[in-house]
Design an enzyme around this catalytic site. Structure first.
Site, PDB file in Angstrom:
ATOM      1  CB  SER A 141      -0.862  -0.015   1.273  1.00  0.00           C
ATOM      2  OG  SER A 141      -1.563   1.208   1.424  1.00  0.00           O
ATOM      3  CE1 TYR A 156      -4.158  -2.355   4.993  1.00  0.00           C
ATOM      4  CE2 TYR A 156      -3.131  -0.222   4.646  1.00  0.00           C
ATOM      5  CZ  TYR A 156      -3.752  -1.342   4.139  1.00  0.00           C
ATOM      6  OH  TYR A 156      -3.951  -1.465   2.785  1.00  0.00           O
TER       7      TYR A 156
HETATM    8  P1  NAD Z   1     -11.496  -6.347  -0.430  1.00  0.00           P
HETATM    9  O1  NAD Z   1     -12.000  -6.371   0.976  1.00  0.00           O
HETATM   10  O2  NAD Z   1     -12.438  -5.948  -1.505  1.00  0.00           O
HETATM   11  O3  NAD Z   1     -10.817  -7.750  -0.795  1.00  0.00           O
HETATM   12  C1  NAD Z   1      -9.958  -8.404   0.122  1.00  0.00           C
HETATM   13  C2  NAD Z   1     -10.238  -9.891   0.103  1.00  0.00           C
HETATM   14  O4  NAD Z   1      -9.330 -10.515   1.053  1.00  0.00           O
HETATM   15  C3  NAD Z   1     -11.665 -10.237   0.543  1.00  0.00           C
HETATM   16  O5  NAD Z   1     -12.270 -11.101  -0.392  1.00  0.00           O
HETATM   17  C4  NAD Z   1     -11.471 -10.914   1.896  1.00  0.00           C
HETATM   18  O6  NAD Z   1     -12.421 -11.966   2.159  1.00  0.00           O
HETATM   19  C5  NAD Z   1     -10.068 -11.502   1.740  1.00  0.00           C
HETATM   20  N1  NAD Z   1      -9.496 -11.793   3.057  1.00  0.00           N
HETATM   21  C6  NAD Z   1      -9.443 -10.986   4.143  1.00  0.00           C
HETATM   22  N2  NAD Z   1      -8.922 -11.652   5.182  1.00  0.00           N
HETATM   23  C7  NAD Z   1      -8.660 -12.916   4.751  1.00  0.00           C
HETATM   24  C8  NAD Z   1      -8.135 -14.089   5.373  1.00  0.00           C
HETATM   25  N3  NAD Z   1      -7.773 -14.105   6.671  1.00  0.00           N
HETATM   26  N4  NAD Z   1      -7.995 -15.212   4.616  1.00  0.00           N
HETATM   27  C9  NAD Z   1      -8.372 -15.212   3.316  1.00  0.00           C
HETATM   28  N5  NAD Z   1      -8.875 -14.141   2.674  1.00  0.00           N
HETATM   29  C10 NAD Z   1      -9.015 -13.012   3.402  1.00  0.00           C
HETATM   30  O7  NAD Z   1     -10.250  -5.341  -0.393  1.00  0.00           O
HETATM   31  P2  NAD Z   1      -9.151  -4.929  -1.489  1.00  0.00           P
HETATM   32  O8  NAD Z   1      -9.065  -3.447  -1.412  1.00  0.00           O
HETATM   33  O9  NAD Z   1      -9.349  -5.610  -2.773  1.00  0.00           O
HETATM   34  O10 NAD Z   1      -7.840  -5.497  -0.749  1.00  0.00           O
HETATM   35  C11 NAD Z   1      -6.854  -6.278  -1.388  1.00  0.00           C
HETATM   36  C12 NAD Z   1      -5.476  -5.817  -0.926  1.00  0.00           C
HETATM   37  O11 NAD Z   1      -5.269  -4.479  -1.390  1.00  0.00           O
HETATM   38  C13 NAD Z   1      -5.278  -5.771   0.571  1.00  0.00           C
HETATM   39  O12 NAD Z   1      -4.024  -6.333   0.898  1.00  0.00           O
HETATM   40  C14 NAD Z   1      -5.290  -4.294   0.888  1.00  0.00           C
HETATM   41  O13 NAD Z   1      -4.530  -3.975   2.032  1.00  0.00           O
HETATM   42  C15 NAD Z   1      -4.675  -3.735  -0.365  1.00  0.00           C
HETATM   43  N6  NAD Z   1      -4.915  -2.312  -0.605  1.00  0.00           N
HETATM   44  C16 NAD Z   1      -6.175  -1.836  -0.804  1.00  0.00           C
HETATM   45  C17 NAD Z   1      -6.360  -0.488  -1.022  1.00  0.00           C
HETATM   46  C18 NAD Z   1      -7.745   0.097  -1.245  1.00  0.00           C
HETATM   47  O14 NAD Z   1      -7.894   1.329  -1.217  1.00  0.00           O
HETATM   48  N7  NAD Z   1      -8.767  -0.690  -1.488  1.00  0.00           N
HETATM   49  C19 NAD Z   1      -5.274   0.379  -1.034  1.00  0.00           C
HETATM   50  C20 NAD Z   1      -3.997  -0.133  -0.828  1.00  0.00           C
HETATM   51  C21 NAD Z   1      -3.831  -1.492  -0.621  1.00  0.00           C
END
Ligand code: NAD
Length: 259
Positions: A141, A156
């Site tokens: 991130s 985080y």
């Molecule tokens: P999201 O919540 O839409 O998807 C995340 C997925 O991870 C979900 O399907 C959830 O069920 C799964 N997950 C969570 N905990 C889990 C576990 N213990 N075991 C298995 N699966 C698990 O969110 P996203 O934004 O697509 O997140 C994906 C990655 O992107 C994350 O690592 C997040 O930190 C990173 N990220 C997101 C953003 C943002 O703004 N959305 C920004 C920077 C980084």
């Protein structure tokens, strides 16, 4: 982008960035091992892939649990006899709280879900990737790397900074096997991550430093990113088109973190 019969393991494949990447890779001909906590969303991603003529299986996996990650990798390998690409992406924002109010259990949950999971996913896929070479992408991130104003996100941000260090260690260690490892650092992306965010709102007021962006905080396009935009970067990093790129973090945030 051609992928020649490749197999990808994607964690967090039921939603957001993982889902968009799984669907994009499948369209390009990659077989997908969908790894997530089992719910309707995960089954729907599998259905969407099968309906469009692709191949996918899912494994019901808590990515912070070593036994379940090991079993998940085994199931995906046994289905297609190879694993070429790994997207270590599952993650949560977790509890957003001042440090003095953050419980050790909440700290552990965020670090296990985001960081330990990355180690486990990489660890258990290495034996398969070693056979033909491969490519790993880790989702970090801007938080913890180029932005430190996510007040209350100390757990985080620590997990996301450590993922970059881990990815660079892995890139050096695995280069001899022709396994590349890169890290992506998204800014704000429209996904369902707020469902895994627990904000201690009243407590946060005591640590917030007011920051105002009168013209918004997204210089490029004045909007958050889309999961599909991140997915196309991941597809590039997994594919041979990026074959000399390893050990690198790439920001995908429309310059948000430069403000
Ligand atoms: P999201 O919540 O839409 O998807 C995340 C997925 O991870 C979900 O399907 C959830 O069920 C799964 N997950 C969570 N905990 C889990 C576990 N213990 N075991 C298995 N699966 C698990 O969110 P996203 O934004 O697509 O997140 C994906 C990655 O992107 C994350 O690592 C997040 O930190 C990173 N990220 C997101 C953003 C943002 O703004 N959305 C920004 C920077 C980084």
């Amino acid at each position: 982008m051609t992928h020649n019969n490749k197999v990808a393991l994607v964690t967090g494949a039921g939603s957001g960035i993982g889902r968009a990447t799984a669907l994009g890779l499948s369209k390009a001909g990659v077989k997908i091992g969908l790894v997530d906590l089992k719910d309707d969303r995960l089954e729907n991603v599998k259905k969407e892939i099968l309906d469009s003529g692709g191949e996918a299986i899912f494994t019901d996996t808590d990515v912070s649990d070593p036994k379940r990650v090991e079993q998940s990798v085994k199931e995906i390998f046994e289905e297609w006899n190879r694993i070429d690409y790994v997207f270590a992406n599952a993650g949560i924002n977790g509890t957003v709280s001042p440090i003095e109010d953050l419980s050790p259990e909440d700290w552990d949950q965020t670090l296990s879900t985001n960081l330990k999971s990355t180690f486990l996913t990489v660890k258990y896929t290495i034996p398969h990737l070693k056979k033909r070479g491969g490519s790993i992408v880790i989702t970090s991130s801007i938080n913890g790397n180029r932005k430190f104003t996510g007040f209350g996100m100390s757990a985080y941000s620590s997990s996301k900074a450590a993922q970059v260090a881990f990815g660079k260690m892995a890139a050096l260690e695995l280069a001899q096997y022709n396994i590349r490892v890169n890290i992506i650092c998204p800014g704000g992306i429209e996904t369902n991550i707020s469902q895994n965010t627990f904000v201690e709102k009243t407590k946060l007021d005591k640590i917030k430093i007011p920051i105002v962006y009168p013209q918004g905080n997204h210089p490029l396009g004045h909007r958050s990113g889309k999961a599909e935009e991140v997915a196309s970067l991941v597809q590039f990093l997994l594919s041979d088109q990026s074959h000399h790129i390893t050990g690198t973090e790439i920001y995908i945030d429309g310059a948000e973190s430069l403000l």
